[in-house]
Design an enzyme around this catalytic site. Structure first.
Site, PDB file in Angstrom:
ATOM      1  CG  HIS A 122      -1.662   3.453  13.550  1.00 20.02           C
ATOM      2  ND1 HIS A 122      -2.998   3.462  13.852  1.00 20.02           N
ATOM      3  CD2 HIS A 122      -1.589   3.639  12.211  1.00 20.02           C
ATOM      4  CE1 HIS A 122      -3.704   3.647  12.742  1.00 20.02           C
ATOM      5  NE2 HIS A 122      -2.866   3.755  11.736  1.00 20.02           N
ATOM      6  CD  GLU A 143      -2.411  -1.645   2.516  1.00 18.75           C
ATOM      7  OE1 GLU A 143      -2.131  -0.979   3.520  1.00 18.75           O
ATOM      8  OE2 GLU A 143      -3.071  -2.705   2.552  1.00 18.75           O
ATOM      9  CD  GLN A 156       0.060   2.743   4.798  1.00 18.18           C
ATOM     10  OE1 GLN A 156      -1.048   2.997   5.258  1.00 18.18           O
ATOM     11  NE2 GLN A 156       0.411   3.070   3.564  1.00 18.18           N
ATOM     12  CG  PHE A 157       1.113   1.320  10.710  1.00 17.77           C
ATOM     13  CD1 PHE A 157       1.892   1.954  11.675  1.00 17.77           C
ATOM     14  CD2 PHE A 157       0.607   2.075   9.669  1.00 17.77           C
ATOM     15  CE1 PHE A 157       2.159   3.311  11.592  1.00 17.77           C
ATOM     16  CE2 PHE A 157       0.872   3.443   9.581  1.00 17.77           C
ATOM     17  CZ  PHE A 157       1.645   4.060  10.546  1.00 17.77           C
ATOM     18  CB  ALA A 158       3.172  -4.644  12.894  1.00 13.98           C
ATOM     19  CD  GLU A 173      -4.203  -4.433   5.083  1.00 16.24           C
ATOM     20  OE1 GLU A 173      -5.367  -4.886   5.004  1.00 16.24           O
ATOM     21  OE2 GLU A 173      -3.972  -3.210   5.209  1.00 16.24           O
ATOM     22  CE1 TYR A 202      -3.088   0.218  10.210  1.00 16.37           C
ATOM     23  CE2 TYR A 202      -2.268   0.634   8.003  1.00 16.37           C
ATOM     24  CZ  TYR A 202      -2.729   1.112   9.222  1.00 16.37           C
ATOM     25  OH  TYR A 202      -2.815   2.455   9.417  1.00 16.37           O
ATOM     26  N   PRO A 241      -5.655  -9.114   8.814  1.00 16.15           N
ATOM     27  CG  PRO A 241      -6.809  -7.359   7.791  1.00 16.15           C
ATOM     28  CD  PRO A 241      -5.687  -7.645   8.747  1.00 16.15           C
TER      29      PRO A 241
END
Lengths: 369, 337
Positions: free
Chosen positions: B129, B29, B82-84, B60, B86, B89
């Site tokens: 985040h 992303e 983009q962040f752990a 994801e 995320y 899914p």
């Protein structure tokens, strides 16, 4: 080192749906769909009929034998039989070229046999023996063959769909004309990752044929009890993916649909959805009380629509084959299955050391008892 | 020798491998045109083209699943979450497909995939985040899990991860991207350019997966840490004046069992530190490993300092974060124990 020249996989120009800016999206979709009406069933030569008969019968007899071995206790765990749906994989296989990939879910024995994987190796995996395709590590739902471009065999409903999409990406990235045939059922069609895949495949114009095998029941839940839109060929509309329904009990109709879909993909038009209207005669798995449908419903499908009987009739009536000619094919198939069953019962179980192999590329230190 | 931030080092590792091997494909992303939310892939699309480095939709599961298909085919995809926070899914794809492809196909297919993700807190990101989900991956056989603590390691470990023939989860402590954050949030962080591990050689080199490093030699007790906590523990040792040996694990799976055993047998005392929540955290595994290998050498109970068993707070971030005071206090307890 300079990169090999390759087609841009992610930024291919949009396909025909975007050509006319004056048309609304809805009009474009309707036009796209009109373009992809289901084609007439393929015209089969005598050789085509014989091949499809033999290949479908091999799956039927193999599955019947697997069911027997399960009942006798030679196969443990889960075993999802493909009986009734044989025309789908055989028709699609007849539309494929060397190099095309196949990936599917857990009702996978038929797909493997259709790709030409050996009955012995599949059956020996079912019985958990060392000559099974995955040496007993996978079982019924998890088998693979690099040689036959069969990418599994996946036990998680719908999880194979993004994987098939990634195979299609690779084909485009490498600049080959191979296509990825990605099978899933009407149940898997409600998983979110299917639609993530649809979006990426259409956005990047990936050569993937999504084959929805609609056998009417997701385990014990009928399509209309699980799906707001029961026409799965329309499930790609929001992603500008065309699709159509196919008589999945007629191997010629499947072959014609597969040909059209393959041409669509190979010409760079992106993904396509084929909804195969099919039916499984047996339970979802081996422990299925089958209370969700009537015996009459199953019997009606068997007697009126059986994919193998349809071809058998044509072999006799249209191609001048005698009952004995047909029986010779039956015997050949029975021999292959009997051999596979014998092999799968006599082959040794995996060596105990196999418990620790194929987990990582190298042995890695792990804490132990 | 060039000096780099951890962001530049990660970017450089991508560049080295993409130049060497056109099977390496980078996506995620905002990874392509934008260059990544933390800029870790900036410039790669310009340099290597849109088919080698590109943007994916926000999905994801689809990103990782597609990458698994590419890896099974023979490419070497490197994808960014983009962040752990995320990654959840995609967890199904990571666990059921990436980790198991080699095993269930008896070695016929493999999954040389790297899933990178910024991890940990310290930036007031709140509960979605800031999380540190490493234990969710170390619990899964078939995965390797890496957590670098500095630019030199980040580049060498990422190159090793891309070259590895197994799926690697690569957790980048985001609070370390621009400097060796030591837990003192009231003062500006020292830039990597002033730290010896900010020196990053040009070209290819690897830091092998499965090898830890001793960041500070000491005789009094062993601190097992990784990521941001390596620097916080070093500062805590200075603060309380205890001669701690700080072990930077660098990879959690494979784990450098020999290094851990040698250090704890030498000091006879052990403190385990991580930012992730305590219960069933990776620290529990470390404690078990140490108890198993070093029980008769221990002079005090093993102690853990970790994030509290709460969601990651926003306003009270520094009450949650295992800072110098908590770690220093625990060091004293281990010495008294």
């Amino acid at each position: 080192m300079a990169a090999r020249p390759r087609k841009s996989a992610s930024n291919a120009s949009a396909g025909k749906a975007a050509k006319s800016v004056s048309e609304s999206s809805a009009e474009q979709i309707v036009k796209t769909l009109e373009h992809f009406d289901a084609p007439a069933p393929a015209k089969f030569s005598k050789d085509d009929e014989i091949r499809s008969y033999r290949d479908m019968l091999l799956i039927r007899r193999f599955e019947e034998k697997a069911g027997q071995l399960y009942g006798m206790g030679f196969i443990g765990g889960f075993c999802h039989l493909y009986i009734g749906q044989e025309a789908v994989v055989v028709g699609m296989q007849m539309a494929m070229k060397d190099g095309d990939q196949v990936v599917t879910g857990y009702r996978d024995h038929g797909h493997m046999l259709a790709t030409g994987m050996e009955a012995r190796g599949v059956m020996a995996e079912l019985t958990g023996r060392r000559s099974g395709y995955s040496r007993g590590k996978g079982g019924s739902m998890h088998m693979f063959s690099k040689e036959k471009k069969f990418y599994g065999g996946h036990g998680i409903v719908g999880a194979q769909v993004p994987i098939g999409t990634g195979l299609a990406f690779s084909n485009k990235y490498e600049g080959t004309d191979a296509i990825a045939i990605t099978y899933f059922g009407d149940g898997a069609a409600n998983q979110g990752q299917v639609y993530e895949s649809f979006n990426m495949a259409s956005l990047w114009k990936l050569p993937v044929v999504y084959v929805v095998e609609n056998n009417r029941y997701a385990m014990g839940t009928s399509v209309n009890r699980a799906s707001a839109e029961t026409d799965f060929s329309h499930r790609g509309l929001s992603f500008k993916i065309p699709g159509f329904q196919v008589d999945g009990m007629d191997v010629r109709a499947v072959k014609a649909a597969g040909d059209l879909a393959a041409e669509h993909c190979r010409s760079g038009e992106g993904p396509i959805i084929l909804e195969m209207m099919t039916y499984r005669y047996r339970g979802h798995s081996m422990s299925d009380p089958a209370k969700y449908r009537t015996r009459d419903e199953v019997q009606k499908m068997r007697s009126e629509s059986d994919p193998i009987e349809q071809v058998k009739k044509r072999l006799v009536s249209d191609h001048g084959m005698s009952e004995d000619d047909v029986k010779a094919i039956d015997k050949e198939v029975r021999d292959v299955v009997a051999d596979a069953a014998d092999f799968a019962q006599s082959d040794p179980e995996p060596d105990p050391s196999e418990l620790w192999t194929d987990i990582y590329a190298d042995d890695i230190p792990q804490a132990a008892e | 020798m060039p000096r780099m931030t951890m962001i530049e080092a990660i970017r450089d590792a991508h560049g080295v491998k993409m130049a060497e091997d056109d099977n390496v494909v980078v996506f995620g992303e905002d990874v392509g045109y934008f260059g990544g939310v933390f800029r870790c892939t900036a410039g790669l699309q310009e340099r290597f083209g849109k088919s080698r480095c590109f943007d994916a939709p926000i999905n994801e599961s689809g990103i990782v699943g597609t990458a698994i298909g590419m890896a099974a085919f023979g490419l070497r995809p490197v994808v960014e979450m983009q962040f752990a926070d995320y990654v959840y899914p995609a967890y199904d794809q990571i666990v059921s497909e990436a980790a198991r492809l080699r095993y269930r196909s008896a070695g016929d297919f493999t999954c040389p995939l790297v899933v990178r993700m910024p991890t940990g807190g310290g930036i007031f990101g709140g509960q979605t985040h800031s999380q540190s989900p490493e234990a969710l991956f170390t619990h899964v056989s078939g995965l390797k899990t890496v957590v670098p603590s500095n630019p030199y390691d980040a580049k060498g470990l990422l190159i090793a991860a891309i070259e590895d023939n197994d799926p690697v989860i690569f957790l980048e402590p985001k609070r370390l991207y621009n400097g060796p954050f030591d837990g003192d949030h009231d003062k500006p962080v020292t830039p990597w350019s002033k730290h010896p591990l900010g020196e990053v050689p040009d070209g290819r080199y690897i830091v092998p997966l499965g090898k830890g490093a001793i960041r500070r030699e000491g005789a009094a007790l062993t601190v097992l840490a990784y990521g941001t906590m390596v620097h916080v523990a070093e500062a805590a040792a200075e603060m309380v004046g205890i001669d701690a040996e700080i072990v930077d694990l660098r990879t959690l799976m494979p784990l450098d069992l020999d290094l851990i055993e040698a250090s704890v047998k030498k000091t006879g005392r052990c403190l385990v530190v991580h930012e992730a929540t305590l219960t069933s955290g990776f620290g529990a595994e470390l404690v078990a490993v140490v108890a198993d290998a070093c029980f008769y050498h221990l002079e005090a109970p093993i102690v853990r300092v970790a994030g509290w068993d709460t969601p990651y707070p926003h306003a009270q971030e520094w009450d949650y974060f295992p800072g110098q005071a908590r770690i220093g206090g625990a060091m004293k307890r281990v010495m008294e124990g």
